[in-house]
Design an enzyme around this catalytic site. Sequence first.
Site, PDB file in Angstrom:
ATOM      1  N   TYR A  98       4.794  -2.259  -1.190  1.00 10.48           N
ATOM      2  CA  TYR A  98       3.335  -2.187  -1.100  1.00 10.48           C
ATOM      3  C   TYR A  98       2.849  -2.303   0.348  1.00 10.48           C
ATOM      4  O   TYR A  98       2.131  -1.433   0.855  1.00 10.48           O
ATOM      5  CB  TYR A  98       2.717  -3.291  -1.971  1.00 10.48           C
ATOM      6  CG  TYR A  98       1.261  -3.571  -1.691  1.00 10.48           C
ATOM      7  CD1 TYR A  98       0.295  -2.567  -1.802  1.00 10.48           C
ATOM      8  CD2 TYR A  98       0.835  -4.858  -1.335  1.00 10.48           C
ATOM      9  CE1 TYR A  98      -1.041  -2.827  -1.547  1.00 10.48           C
ATOM     10  CE2 TYR A  98      -0.502  -5.123  -1.091  1.00 10.48           C
ATOM     11  CZ  TYR A  98      -1.432  -4.108  -1.192  1.00 10.48           C
ATOM     12  OH  TYR A  98      -2.751  -4.375  -0.945  1.00 10.48           O
ATOM     13  N   LYS A 141       1.252   0.724   2.784  1.00  7.45           N
ATOM     14  CA  LYS A 141      -0.118   0.565   3.286  1.00  7.45           C
ATOM     15  C   LYS A 141      -0.140   0.676   4.806  1.00  7.45           C
ATOM     16  O   LYS A 141      -1.078   1.250   5.388  1.00  7.45           O
ATOM     17  CB  LYS A 141      -0.714  -0.775   2.846  1.00  7.45           C
ATOM     18  CG  LYS A 141      -1.057  -0.862   1.370  1.00  7.45           C
ATOM     19  CD  LYS A 141      -2.109   0.152   0.947  1.00  7.45           C
ATOM     20  CE  LYS A 141      -3.493  -0.190   1.432  1.00  7.45           C
ATOM     21  NZ  LYS A 141      -4.516   0.785   0.971  1.00  7.45           N
TER      22      LYS A 141
END
Length: 511
Positions: free
Chosen positions: A253, A257
């Site tokens: 994650y 990002k």
Amino acid sequence: MENEKEIISQKSNNGIGIIEFFEGKNILVTGATGFLAKALIEKMLRTIPKINKIYILIRAKDKEAAFDRLKSEIIESKLFKCLEEMHGEYYKQFILSKLVGVVGNIYEPNLGMDIITSQQIAEEIDLIIDSAANTKFDERYDLALDTNVNGPYQLMMFAKKCEKLKLLMHYSTAYANGEREGIILEKPFTMGESITKEKITSISPFTEFPSLNAAKEMDLISKLKNITNNGLEQIVKDLGVERAKFYGWLDTYTFTKAIGEMLINNMRDEIPILILRPSTITSSYKEPFPGWIQGFRVIDPLIYLYGKGDLPGFLGDPNNLLDMIPVDMAVNATMAAIAKHGYLQIPQLNVYHLATSFVNPFSLHKLFDNCYEYFTSFPLPFVNSKGDKIEVNEMKYFDKLSEFSNYTMEVLSKQHRVQDLSDEKELLKIQMRLKRKMEFLNNFSKTYEPYSTYKGWFHNGNMKNLLEEMSEEERGSFEIDASKINWGDYFLEIHIPGLKKHVLEGKKVPT
């Protein structure tokens, strides 16, 4: 710079001019059915009645399905009850005059919109607010790249067609800073850099380390798609973790990002960009009412599992700081920052940490101390195998998975001990249940370990500057001063009761 000084001078008397900036604007919002964006939409509609249109990109098969999602997930949400009370019988008329559901998909060309709609929106919008994200820590690498990397790419391609665009705001995460330690400043990412590279070159400046490249990461996935293998899903999951760790990030994650931020910076040209990096977003502090939350947020599984007696121990440093920001403060900071940089319209990239560890630190052990205080007074309705209510004990902390696992198994075994040891069938059933539960808890703990041992804290000088630039009236209407939060009161009186009311009551939750 002269233009910037002139605008700041004009605004100094009445603050930033948040309300005035948003009036008459047309806005495109992605990820609008998510927790943060939904709260942002509610605040904009409640405080800026003269806002023009908010176009909401919704994944749906057709316009009818998109409208159904808009109605059920936004218009009829409990979050909007204050807005409904304000407008009374005219609520639906008002909200439908402002919100426009648009069929689309963030990671497709033209954001998945049909040609006519995309042209119309490109001609009309003043602002893009990008809240679309895949936030699962251990998501499949291909799915995370689609949303968190290809999504920003397609968004930037679309933004370049928007002639009236004053600003593009993108939500990232403070943890996109990866394994950096100490005070972490609000710096943009540039393509090619990585946390591992920073660490290596700081020790040995002439050491070579591979540059991080978004295109190469996407190529890795395209090659895997040709493989026919029953274990492909796990292979793709493991690849994301492997690539993240290699370059110095906590998980798939945060890694994807960060790459998404790099792409935006790489492609922005003359578009003014604002990147906001919230830390862990929690329930509302005050607005539109205290304790509103949608689904389990990052810390909530910890609270829930502890409250039901399944998490008597924790893998992490009890003195480690947790960084959290209530959703309404994140929303207020968003609107203030958008207004500030939307007025300036300078073609640069500005980064804000929406975080609290620097101004109002709160430790892991304080969180569980608050949970202990709450659940001893208001226990969750769970019972053991004998039908007795499960009581929570003070949290114990471990720095080794094996010690955590042994202690947790010992506590859970006592809770669910079979009274009649001759009942082999019941004994076997409980043993299997405990085995599955321990597998879950061990994996759960490994997933959270990078956050429970995190050694950085996020400087938020830009948020502090915003506060100083706001008028007294704006500070009251758009509260962002997180130093005022009493975390103990917040958890005992707002967050945990809100979690019980809006997430746990009458709903299936993780076991």
